[in-house]
Design a protein around this motif. Structure first.
Motif, short mmCIF file in Angstrom:
data_model
loop_
_atom_site.label_atom_id
_atom_site.label_comp_id
_atom_site.label_asym_id
_atom_site.label_seq_id
_atom_site.Cartn_x
_atom_site.Cartn_y
_atom_site.Cartn_z
N GLN A 183 66.75 21.72 -6.11
CA GLN A 183 67.19 23.02 -5.59
C GLN A 183 66.00 23.74 -4.99
O GLN A 183 64.85 23.55 -5.42
N SER B 39 67.51 33.12 -7.15
CA SER B 39 68.74 32.37 -6.86
C SER B 39 68.36 31.05 -6.19
O SER B 39 67.38 30.98 -5.45
N TRP B 40 69.20 30.03 -6.46
CA TRP B 40 68.86 28.67 -6.01
C TRP B 40 70.04 28.02 -5.33
O TRP B 40 71.18 28.20 -5.77
N VAL B 41 69.77 27.24 -4.31
CA VAL B 41 70.82 26.46 -3.65
C VAL B 41 70.41 24.99 -3.66
O VAL B 41 69.21 24.66 -3.66
N ASP B 42 71.42 24.12 -3.65
CA ASP B 42 71.15 22.68 -3.71
C ASP B 42 70.53 22.19 -2.41
O ASP B 42 71.02 22.48 -1.32
N ARG C 263 62.80 23.28 -7.57
CA ARG C 263 62.95 22.95 -8.99
C ARG C 263 63.96 21.82 -9.13
O ARG C 263 64.77 21.55 -8.23
N THR D 245 78.06 21.34 1.23
CA THR D 245 78.13 20.80 -0.14
C THR D 245 77.23 21.51 -1.14
O THR D 245 77.28 21.21 -2.33
N ALA D 246 76.40 22.41 -0.69
CA ALA D 246 75.39 23.00 -1.56
C ALA D 246 75.99 24.06 -2.48
O ALA D 246 76.59 25.03 -2.02
N GLY D 247 75.79 23.85 -3.78
CA GLY D 247 76.19 24.85 -4.75
C GLY D 247 75.11 25.91 -4.89
O GLY D 247 74.01 25.78 -4.34
N LEU D 248 75.44 26.95 -5.64
CA LEU D 248 74.54 28.09 -5.84
C LEU D 248 74.32 28.29 -7.33
O LEU D 248 75.28 28.27 -8.10
N SER D 249 73.07 28.47 -7.73
CA SER D 249 72.74 28.75 -9.12
C SER D 249 71.99 30.06 -9.20
O SER D 249 71.11 30.32 -8.39
N GLU E 178 80.25 26.71 -6.99
CA GLU E 178 80.42 25.61 -6.05
C GLU E 178 80.95 26.15 -4.72
O GLU E 178 81.47 27.26 -4.66
N TYR F 55 74.33 30.35 3.21
CA TYR F 55 74.86 29.81 1.96
C TYR F 55 75.99 30.66 1.37
O TYR F 55 76.76 30.19 0.54
#
Lengths: 254, 80
Positions: A192, A199-202, A232, B13-17, B24, B45
């Motif tokens: 990510q 905040s993080w994106v894949d 990360r 396809t990129a999820g967010l954390s 998702e 995003y």
């Protein structure tokens, strides 16, 4: 700056951690040059332009013929039509044990690549220990990156981030080795990225790793793709019990 | 708090954390850290979710000009 001792070098090939069999590891990259010197060039020095780079890896160590040990792993990939995935961690802090993941390894430099095994020799001297030597021809060049996860257990967790100080804009290479797996379920590993470390994106999502499976996966983030300042590793798990021993790294390309 | 939809980024396809949460592509979220919203929108995003009453408002506003235009056009045609 701190100099590093080589005693903690780690060598991962495909789904195996072969560090305990090797005692020397050398990764070398060279760049071909073509001469451009012409008549009447100013001064008296030749001139050149850079061409392609080429890389090789040489490993040396001790023979072990047990199942899953160095002889079985290396002899099985010798001359294979499928490239092998490798990661070499040249040096650094003492590595934690499985089930005791530490953020100490995150951010350590490593060399990653894919290669063809071109030579495997076993030397049996009458007065010494049986030794092995391995040569790898790197296919597509090596990339120098940073570790994002190492020895991650069955935790659903995200590790400490690494700060590159700035974003890059030419993609990169992500490498995953799952070399131990007693976990009773599936784990999905991701790289990510983030602008703000909040905040993080894949950036990369690897194929999920199921129960008892060991594997290695290499994913290319296309040239020209943005990679934000912070990186990360991230894990999501479905299941329970056991753990997966994992090395996850990413190399930016410039 | 505004609500945003996770788009999946460049490849969808990129999820967010964030805040130990995960969203998702397609999920709608309203508690993204304030400081992250700008760059997440700029990089594609997330996108804002329009409120449910917005289409009705647009329709209501749109009715009047249409009616007015119709009434304006009729005399013009008669003139020609």
């Amino acid at each position: 700056m701190a100099f590093k001792h080589g005693k903690n070098t780690k060598v991962h090939i495909n789904a195996s951690d072969l560090s305990s069999y090797f005692n020397s590891a050398s990764a070398s990259t060279s760049v071909a040059v073509a001469e451009t010197t012409t008549y009447g060039v100013a001064g008296s020095a030749k001139t050149y332009v850079a061409g392609h780079n080429d890389a090789t890896v040489s490993l040396g160590g001790l023979f072990d013929g047990d199942a899953g040990a160095v002889d079985e792993v290396i002899s099985n990939v010798l001359g294979s039509s499928n490239d092998i995935n490798f990661t070499i961690i040249e040096s650094g802090a003492r590595l934690s044990t499985i089930l005791a993941p530490s953020s100490a390894q995150v951010g350590q430099r490593c060399i990653i690549g894919q290669a063809i095994s071109t030579k495997y020799s076993v030397d049996s001297p009458v007065g010494g220990v049986v030794s092995v030597a391995v040569d790898l021809q790197v296919d597509g060049g090596t990339d120098h990156g940073v570790i994002l996860l190492y020895d991650q257990s069955a935790l659903t967790a995200s590790q400490t981030s690494t700060d590159n100080a700035a974003a890059t804009s030419n993609g990169g290479i992500a490498m995953l080795h799952v070399f131990t797996n007693t976990y009773g379920g599936t784990m999905t590993y991701r790289v990510q990225h983030s602008v703000d470390n909040s905040s993080w994106v894949d950036l990369v999502t690897f194929t999920a790793v199921g129960s008892s499976t060991t594997t290695s996966q290499r994913v290319v983030v296309a040239a020209g793709a943005n990679v934000n300042r912070y990186l990360r590793g991230s894990v999501t798990a479905s299941g329970s019990g056991g753990y997966q021993g994992t090395l996850l790294s990413f190399a930016r390309r410039f | 708090m505004p609500t945003y939809r996770v788009t999946g980024g460049p490849d969808g396809t990129a999820g967010l954390s964030y805040k130990d949460k995960r969203a998702e592509p397609g999920d709608e979220v309203s508690d993204i850290p304030r400081e992250s919203i700008k760059w997440l929108r700029e990089q594609g995003y997330i996108e804002p979710v329009e409120k449910a009453d917005t289409p009705a408002e647009v329709a209501a506003v749109g009715d009047s000009p249409t009616d007015a235009a119709s009434s304006d056009e009729a005399p013009t045609e008669e003139t020609v």
